[in-house]
Enzyme design. Structure first.
Site, PDB file in Angstrom:
ATOM      1  N   THR A  98       0.857  -1.181   0.000  1.00  0.00           N
ATOM      2  CA  THR A  98       0.000   0.000   0.000  1.00  0.00           C
ATOM      3  C   THR A  98       0.900   1.240   0.000  1.00  0.00           C
ATOM      4  OG1 THR A  98      -0.169   0.098   2.414  1.00  0.00           O
ATOM      5  CG2 THR A  98      -1.827  -1.220   1.266  1.00  0.00           C
ATOM      6  N   LYS A 127       7.595   2.083   2.617  1.00  0.00           N
ATOM      7  CA  LYS A 127       8.665   2.645   3.445  1.00  0.00           C
ATOM      8  C   LYS A 127       8.175   3.086   4.820  1.00  0.00           C
ATOM      9  CE  LYS A 127       9.051   4.365  -0.458  1.00  0.00           C
ATOM     10  NZ  LYS A 127       9.130   5.165  -1.665  1.00  0.00           N
ATOM     11  N   GLY A 208       5.028   6.500 -13.302  1.00  0.00           N
ATOM     12  CA  GLY A 208       4.815   5.698 -12.081  1.00  0.00           C
ATOM     13  C   GLY A 208       5.988   5.735 -11.115  1.00  0.00           C
ATOM     14  N   GLU A 211       5.757   9.260  -5.748  1.00  0.00           N
ATOM     15  CA  GLU A 211       4.853   8.809  -4.693  1.00  0.00           C
ATOM     16  C   GLU A 211       3.455   9.354  -4.964  1.00  0.00           C
ATOM     17  OE1 GLU A 211       5.854   6.754  -2.026  1.00  0.00           O
ATOM     18  OE2 GLU A 211       7.542   6.672  -3.394  1.00  0.00           O
ATOM     19  N   ASP A 222      11.132  11.173   0.937  1.00  0.00           N
ATOM     20  CA  ASP A 222      11.308   9.791   0.497  1.00  0.00           C
ATOM     21  C   ASP A 222      12.777   9.366   0.681  1.00  0.00           C
ATOM     22  OD1 ASP A 222      10.333   7.396  -1.216  1.00  0.00           O
ATOM     23  OD2 ASP A 222      12.074   8.128  -2.324  1.00  0.00           O
ATOM     24  N   LYS A 226      14.380   6.447   3.204  1.00  0.00           N
ATOM     25  CA  LYS A 226      15.277   5.377   2.732  1.00  0.00           C
ATOM     26  C   LYS A 226      16.618   5.418   3.466  1.00  0.00           C
ATOM     27  CE  LYS A 226      13.147   5.178  -1.820  1.00  0.00           C
ATOM     28  NZ  LYS A 226      13.074   5.877  -3.111  1.00  0.00           N
TER      29      LYS A 226
HETATM   30  N1  HSE Z   1       8.989   7.673  -5.412  1.00  0.00           N
HETATM   31  C1  HSE Z   1      10.097   6.807  -5.236  1.00  0.00           C
HETATM   32  C2  HSE Z   1      11.257   7.279  -6.094  1.00  0.00           C
HETATM   33  C3  HSE Z   1       9.672   5.416  -5.629  1.00  0.00           C
HETATM   34  O1  HSE Z   1      11.026   8.131  -6.958  1.00  0.00           O
HETATM   35  O2  HSE Z   1      12.390   6.854  -5.898  1.00  0.00           O
HETATM   36  C4  HSE Z   1      10.601   4.335  -5.202  1.00  0.00           C
HETATM   37  O3  HSE Z   1      10.753   4.274  -3.811  1.00  0.00           O
END
Ligand code: HSE
Length: 343
Positions: A98, A127, A208, A211, A222, A226
Site C-alpha cells: 500500500t 517505506k 509511475g 509517490e 522519500d 530510505k
Molecule cells: N517515489 C520513489 C522514487 C519510488 O522516486 O524513488 C521508489 O521508492
C-alpha cells in the site's frame, strides 16, 4: 516451498510483482522449489477478494489494468476490510504494497503487525512501517518465527542493504552516500535537457516513479525515509526520518542546473551517512557534484549507493530505483530469499 500469498495493495508495484510471478512460474519451481497461489487481494480502489484455492492471477491483472473491480471474479469471499483479509485468508505470506505514509506508517503498519502476529512472513515495499517502526517489527518477526523482508523500500530491486547479508558479510561499512530517489534524479536529468521542473515532475508521475503525494519525493522525505532504513539496517540503529536534516529540490531552477553545468558540476539530491567517533552524521540535500564523481553520472530514474568499507574500500551499486517491474522484482527476490532460508 508453497507460498499462499495475501496481497494488500494492487497498484503499480503489486501488479508488477504478479506479472513476474506468472512469467517466472517455471523457473521458481525448477530452481528454487517454490510454488505459489494468490489466495487474497485487497485494494482500496479495486475491492477485496479471498479464494483459498487460488485466484486467477491473469484475470485479476486484466480487471485491474482496465480499472474494474476484482469483486467481479468468482471467489469464496469478497468485500472484507484489508485487516479482515489478512486474518481470514489462508495465506502464509503477506505482500504489503500500500502507499507510504511517513506520519504514522498507516495503514501499512497495522497490516504488517497483524500478519507478523499471526506468524505469517511479510514482504513489503512500503517505506512507512519500516522507516518508522523497524526495530519493533524486526523483533516481532523474530518472536513469531516469521520473516520480515523489505528490500524494495530502498533502490527497488537493485541490491542495496541486502548486500550486507550476503556479498558484503563481514565488511564494516564506514559510510554511505547515494542517490536514493528516482523521481528527483529524473527531474534533475530532464531539466538538464531543457524540460521545466513542472513538466518533468508530471512525466515522472506518468511513468509511475513518483509517490502518491509527490511532495514526498521533491522535498526529500522519500530519500530521508530510505536513508533511515539504510542506517538502521547497516548500523543497527533506531533512527527516525524526522531526525535526519533534509532539503529537497523544489527550489532548484533551470538556471541553477545550467549554471552548475557551465562550471563542470551537476546538482544531485544526495543522501549521506557516516559514523564519526561512534556518532552518526546523516543528511539529505542537493549537492553540486564534480562531473568526475561517480554519483554525478547517475541519470534518469537510476539510483546509486556508494559504500565505503573497511575490507574493499569503495563500492558503488547502480540500478533502477523505481518502476513497476523493478520494484515487483524486489518482492520476488525477497520471496526467493525466504524460501532459501526456510530450506
Ligand atoms: N517515489 C520513489 C522514487 C519510488 O522516486 O524513488 C521508489 O521508492
Amino acid at each position: 516451498m508453497q507460498f499462499d500469498i495475501a496481497l494488500i495493495g494492487f497498484g503499480t508495484v503489486g501488479r508488477g510483482f504478479v506479472e513476474l510471478l506468472i512469467e517466472k512460474k517455471a523457473l521458481l519451481k525448477e530452481y528454487y522449489g517454490i510454488e505459489w497461489r494468490i489466495t487474497a487481494i485487497s485494494d482500496l480502489k479495486l475491492g477485496s477478494i479471498i479464494n483459498s484455492k487460488g485466484i486467477d492471477a491473469k484475470e485479476a491483472l486484466r480487471l485491474a489494468d482496465t480499472g474494474r473491480s476484482l469483486e467481479n471474479l468468482s471467489v469464496e469471499k469478497r468485500g472484507l476490510s484489508s485487516l479482515e483479509v489478512i486474518r481470514e485468508s489462508s495465506s502464509n505470506l503477506l505482500v504489503e504494497v500500500t502507499w507510504t505514509n511517513l506520519e504514522n506508517g498507516e495503514p501499512g503498519y497495522s497490516h504488517v503487525k497483524e500478519a507478523l502476529n499471526l506468524g505469517k512472513d511479510v514482504i513489503t515495499t512500503n517505506k512507512g512501517p519500516v522507516a518508522l517502526y523497524y526495530r519493533e517489527l524486526k523483533e516481532l518477526a523474530k518472536k513469531r518465527g516469521a520473516f520480515f523482508k523489505f528490500k524494495g523500500t530502498v533502490m527497488s530491486g537493485t541490491p542495496s542493504f541486502n548486500l550486507i547479508e550476503g556479498p558484503l558479510a563481514g565488511c564494516y561499512i564506514e559510510s554511505i552516500r547515494g542517490i536514493l530517489n528516482g523521481t528527483t534524479n529524473f527531474i534533475l536529468s530532464e531539466m538538464e535537457r531543457g524540460m521545466s521542473y513542472e513538466e518533468a515532475l508530471r512525466e515522472a508521475q506518468r511513468l509511475g516513479y513518483a509517490e502518491a503525494d509527490p511532495t514526498m519525493d521533491v522535498e526529500g522525505l522519500d530519500a530521508v525515509a530510505k536513508l533511515a532504513i539504510l542506517c538502521n539496517v547497516i548500523f543497527d540503529l533506531d533512527l527516525k526520518p524526522k531526525e535526519i536534516p533534509r532539503r529537497g529540490i523544489s527550489s532548484i531552477t533551470l538556471e541553477d542546473v545550467k549554471e552548475s553545468l557551465s562550471k563542470g558540476k551537476r546538482i544531485k539530491l544526495i543522501a549521506r551517512a557516516e559514523k564519526i567517533e561512534g556518532k552518526l552524521i546523516a543528511e539529505v540535500k542537493p549537492i553540486k557534484l564534480s562531473l568526475t564523481d561517480p554519483l554525478a553520472n547517475i541519470m534518469g530514474v537510476m539510483n546509486a549507493i556508494n559504500f565505503k568499507t573497511d575490507c574493499l574500500g569503495e563500492i558503488t551499486v547502480i540500478g533502477p530505483g523505481a518502476g513497476r517491474r523493478a520494484t515487483g522484482y524486489a518482492i520476488l527476490s525477497d520471496m526467493i530469499n525466504i524460501a532459501m532460508n526456510r530450506r
